[in-house]
Design a protein around this motif. Sequence first.
Motif, PDB file in Angstrom:
ATOM      1  N   TYR A 244      -2.207   2.926  -3.770  1.00 23.11           N
ATOM      2  CA  TYR A 244      -0.843   3.192  -3.288  1.00 23.11           C
ATOM      3  C   TYR A 244      -0.712   4.623  -2.764  1.00 23.11           C
ATOM      4  O   TYR A 244      -1.135   5.575  -3.401  1.00 23.11           O
ATOM      5  CB  TYR A 244       0.175   2.986  -4.423  1.00 23.11           C
ATOM      6  CG  TYR A 244       0.150   1.589  -5.004  1.00 23.11           C
ATOM      7  CD1 TYR A 244      -0.288   1.357  -6.299  1.00 23.11           C
ATOM      8  CD2 TYR A 244       0.532   0.498  -4.229  1.00 23.11           C
ATOM      9  CE1 TYR A 244      -0.333   0.074  -6.821  1.00 23.11           C
ATOM     10  CE2 TYR A 244       0.491  -0.789  -4.749  1.00 23.11           C
ATOM     11  CZ  TYR A 244       0.054  -0.997  -6.041  1.00 23.11           C
ATOM     12  OH  TYR A 244       0.002  -2.270  -6.545  1.00 23.11           O
ATOM     13  N   GLY A 245      -0.153   4.740  -1.549  1.00 23.62           N
ATOM     14  CA  GLY A 245       0.136   6.066  -1.019  1.00 23.62           C
ATOM     15  C   GLY A 245      -1.114   6.767  -0.526  1.00 23.62           C
ATOM     16  O   GLY A 245      -2.236   6.250  -0.623  1.00 23.62           O
TER      17      GLY A 245
ATOM     18  N   SER B  88       9.694   3.158  -2.487  1.00 25.40           N
ATOM     19  CA  SER B  88       9.469   4.182  -1.451  1.00 25.40           C
ATOM     20  C   SER B  88       8.292   3.756  -0.579  1.00 25.40           C
ATOM     21  O   SER B  88       7.333   3.155  -1.072  1.00 25.40           O
ATOM     22  CB  SER B  88       9.108   5.522  -2.105  1.00 25.40           C
ATOM     23  OG  SER B  88      10.182   5.974  -2.875  1.00 25.40           O
ATOM     24  N   ASN B  89       8.389   4.082   0.712  1.00 25.80           N
ATOM     25  CA  ASN B  89       7.241   3.979   1.614  1.00 25.80           C
ATOM     26  C   ASN B  89       6.690   2.568   1.828  1.00 25.80           C
ATOM     27  O   ASN B  89       5.511   2.417   2.141  1.00 25.80           O
ATOM     28  CB  ASN B  89       6.121   4.928   1.164  1.00 25.80           C
ATOM     29  CG  ASN B  89       6.620   6.361   1.060  1.00 25.80           C
ATOM     30  OD1 ASN B  89       6.813   6.878  -0.033  1.00 25.80           O
ATOM     31  ND2 ASN B  89       6.886   6.983   2.212  1.00 25.80           N
ATOM     32  N   THR B  90       7.545   1.569   1.696  1.00 23.57           N
ATOM     33  CA  THR B  90       7.135   0.234   2.136  1.00 23.57           C
ATOM     34  C   THR B  90       7.689   0.010   3.543  1.00 23.57           C
ATOM     35  O   THR B  90       8.744   0.552   3.892  1.00 23.57           O
ATOM     36  CB  THR B  90       7.669  -0.868   1.189  1.00 23.57           C
ATOM     37  OG1 THR B  90       9.073  -0.720   1.029  1.00 23.57           O
ATOM     38  CG2 THR B  90       6.984  -0.792  -0.168  1.00 23.57           C
TER      39      THR B  90
ATOM     40  N   HIS C 293       9.400   2.403  -7.657  1.00 23.47           N
ATOM     41  CA  HIS C 293       8.909   3.729  -7.279  1.00 23.47           C
ATOM     42  C   HIS C 293       9.861   4.324  -6.241  1.00 23.47           C
ATOM     43  O   HIS C 293      10.069   3.718  -5.185  1.00 23.47           O
ATOM     44  CB  HIS C 293       7.486   3.637  -6.699  1.00 23.47           C
ATOM     45  CG  HIS C 293       6.759   4.942  -6.786  1.00 23.47           C
ATOM     46  ND1 HIS C 293       6.820   5.878  -5.786  1.00 23.47           N
ATOM     47  CD2 HIS C 293       6.004   5.488  -7.778  1.00 23.47           C
ATOM     48  CE1 HIS C 293       6.106   6.944  -6.131  1.00 23.47           C
ATOM     49  NE2 HIS C 293       5.595   6.733  -7.332  1.00 23.47           N
TER      50      HIS C 293
ATOM     51  N   SER D 209       2.078   3.095   8.614  1.00 29.16           N
ATOM     52  CA  SER D 209       1.183   4.235   8.832  1.00 29.16           C
ATOM     53  C   SER D 209       0.466   4.130  10.175  1.00 29.16           C
ATOM     54  O   SER D 209       0.140   3.025  10.643  1.00 29.16           O
ATOM     55  CB  SER D 209       0.120   4.240   7.711  1.00 29.16           C
ATOM     56  OG  SER D 209      -1.020   4.956   8.101  1.00 29.16           O
TER      57      SER D 209
ATOM     58  N   ARG E 256       0.812  -1.218   0.000  1.00 23.22           N
ATOM     59  CA  ARG E 256       0.000   0.000   0.000  1.00 23.22           C
ATOM     60  C   ARG E 256       0.848   1.272   0.000  1.00 23.22           C
ATOM     61  O   ARG E 256       0.330   2.364  -0.141  1.00 23.22           O
ATOM     62  CB  ARG E 256      -0.917   0.004   1.239  1.00 23.22           C
ATOM     63  CG  ARG E 256      -1.845  -1.201   1.390  1.00 23.22           C
ATOM     64  CD  ARG E 256      -2.729  -1.486   0.195  1.00 23.22           C
ATOM     65  NE  ARG E 256      -3.531  -0.369  -0.255  1.00 23.22           N
ATOM     66  CZ  ARG E 256      -4.752  -0.066   0.200  1.00 23.22           C
ATOM     67  NH1 ARG E 256      -5.276  -0.795   1.152  1.00 23.22           N
ATOM     68  NH2 ARG E 256      -5.438   0.965  -0.278  1.00 23.22           N
ATOM     69  N   THR E 257       2.172   1.117   0.167  1.00 25.15           N
ATOM     70  CA  THR E 257       3.161   2.222   0.202  1.00 25.15           C
ATOM     71  C   THR E 257       2.664   3.407   1.030  1.00 25.15           C
ATOM     72  O   THR E 257       2.656   4.559   0.550  1.00 25.15           O
ATOM     73  CB  THR E 257       3.546   2.690  -1.234  1.00 25.15           C
ATOM     74  OG1 THR E 257       2.368   3.122  -1.923  1.00 25.15           O
ATOM     75  CG2 THR E 257       4.220   1.561  -1.992  1.00 25.15           C
ATOM     76  N   ARG E 258       2.292   3.142   2.235  1.00 21.96           N
ATOM     77  CA  ARG E 258       1.843   4.189   3.177  1.00 21.96           C
ATOM     78  C   ARG E 258       2.739   4.274   4.422  1.00 21.96           C
ATOM     79  O   ARG E 258       2.427   5.020   5.345  1.00 21.96           O
ATOM     80  CB  ARG E 258       0.393   3.958   3.592  1.00 21.96           C
ATOM     81  CG  ARG E 258      -0.646   4.370   2.530  1.00 21.96           C
ATOM     82  CD  ARG E 258      -2.044   3.961   2.937  1.00 21.96           C
ATOM     83  NE  ARG E 258      -3.106   4.661   2.216  1.00 21.96           N
ATOM     84  CZ  ARG E 258      -3.596   4.303   1.034  1.00 21.96           C
ATOM     85  NH1 ARG E 258      -3.056   3.264   0.396  1.00 21.96           N
ATOM     86  NH2 ARG E 258      -4.587   4.977   0.449  1.00 21.96           N
TER      87      ARG E 258
ATOM     88  N   ASP F 221       6.203   5.429   6.473  1.00 25.85           N
ATOM     89  CA  ASP F 221       6.956   6.686   6.362  1.00 25.85           C
ATOM     90  C   ASP F 221       8.341   6.420   5.764  1.00 25.85           C
ATOM     91  O   ASP F 221       8.688   5.297   5.421  1.00 25.85           O
ATOM     92  CB  ASP F 221       7.027   7.395   7.724  1.00 25.85           C
ATOM     93  CG  ASP F 221       7.913   6.670   8.728  1.00 25.85           C
ATOM     94  OD1 ASP F 221       7.834   6.989   9.923  1.00 25.85           O
ATOM     95  OD2 ASP F 221       8.687   5.761   8.318  1.00 25.85           O
TER      96      ASP F 221
ATOM     97  N   THR G 162      -6.328   5.143  -5.232  1.00 23.51           N
ATOM     98  CA  THR G 162      -5.920   5.225  -3.811  1.00 23.51           C
ATOM     99  C   THR G 162      -5.337   3.909  -3.304  1.00 23.51           C
ATOM    100  O   THR G 162      -5.265   3.696  -2.084  1.00 23.51           O
ATOM    101  CB  THR G 162      -7.130   5.613  -2.941  1.00 23.51           C
ATOM    102  OG1 THR G 162      -8.192   4.684  -3.199  1.00 23.51           O
ATOM    103  CG2 THR G 162      -7.593   7.038  -3.248  1.00 23.51           C
TER     104      THR G 162
END
Length: 359
Positions: A345-346, A67-69, A130, A36, A26-28, A30, A343
């Motif tokens: 990813y990120g 990024s963001n995994t 990404h 998240s 979901r790459t959310r 930080d 929505t």
Amino acid sequence: MATLFEPVQLGSFVLANRVFMAPLTRTRADAEGVPSALAATYYSQRASAGLIVTEATQISPMGKGYSNTPGIHSRAQVQAWSHIAESVHKSGGRIFLQLWHVGRISHTSLLPNNAQPVAPSAIRANADTHIATGSAEVSEPVALSASGIKQTLADYRSAASNAKEAGFDGVEIHAANGYLIDQFLRTGTNQRTDEYGGVASNRIRFLAETVETVLEVWGSRQVGVRISPTVDFNDMTDANPLETFSVAVEKLNSYGLGYLHVVEQAQDSIGSAEEAVNLSAHLRTLWNGVYVVNGGYDGPKGEEAIRAGHADAVAYGRAFLANPDLPRRLQLGTALNELDPATIYGGGAAGYTSYPTLS
Ligand SMILES: C=C(C(=O)O)c1ccccc1
């Protein structure tokens, strides 16, 4: 004759149903790979799954590819995951963490000291990832040395231990979708000439050593393995998937694992859906544990897979994103919420914790 909505035994666990939540990136997280703050809500909303498998979670800084995994190698990450696992348990759910190392599917900007990604062989994937500035071609990898393999196995052990400390019910080893372990398994990415390359019994060695390392921490029934024999996502090929994955599954049988999770279909799959299911059906005859299938299943198809004995459970991905109460909806045969692709990813709550349940 089992149905999707009957319990299934997984080691000491009696899982409420056979509708599993598949791992979904979901790459959310930080920039430090901490999940998240909404993740506890997101996962506990979906606690009615027979089993939740978390999004792929990197075992080390070198295992990161996007990024963001999230990771499971720092104190802050373990702390955040322990809150998530506790929330799912308070909602009556069971949750395994997916242990992930991306191998060559990474970019120097994501790695410590801008290092090159590592892989079985120095073969760059024709694939994108990404990074902070958006989409980018993956970087040229370097082949893992013998000491590099030993360090990576040590990282799996440490991550497995962190997952236990965080309170998960088990772990799933990600050996699918063109990431590190899959890169060792398949001939298109593994051209090593040492004991990890060549014949299939060598190419499965890293998978076997990873399983044995994780079993130093977890009981065998609390460990699952995910494979994707016919998926070519991330530029994957193999000269003989039937041989490669038959040898892999026969080796995995020797450990008495909790389950085998097979991705039969993905957007990027080699050959036809029929070929994928036929290979999976063959692996099912070899596997002597709980068999979980994923890819292209709706309610009726999942029900048929269980009824026909093709699988013991079905893992649903995108349907679970949009339907936190998916097992109930499938059982009632009600309409499903539509997934908003923008929505996946990120972002924040929209498309993450915002999907409604049946009143
Ligand atoms: C972990 C993934 C996988 O297993 O395919 C993934 C990674 C990035 C985007 C989608 C999926």
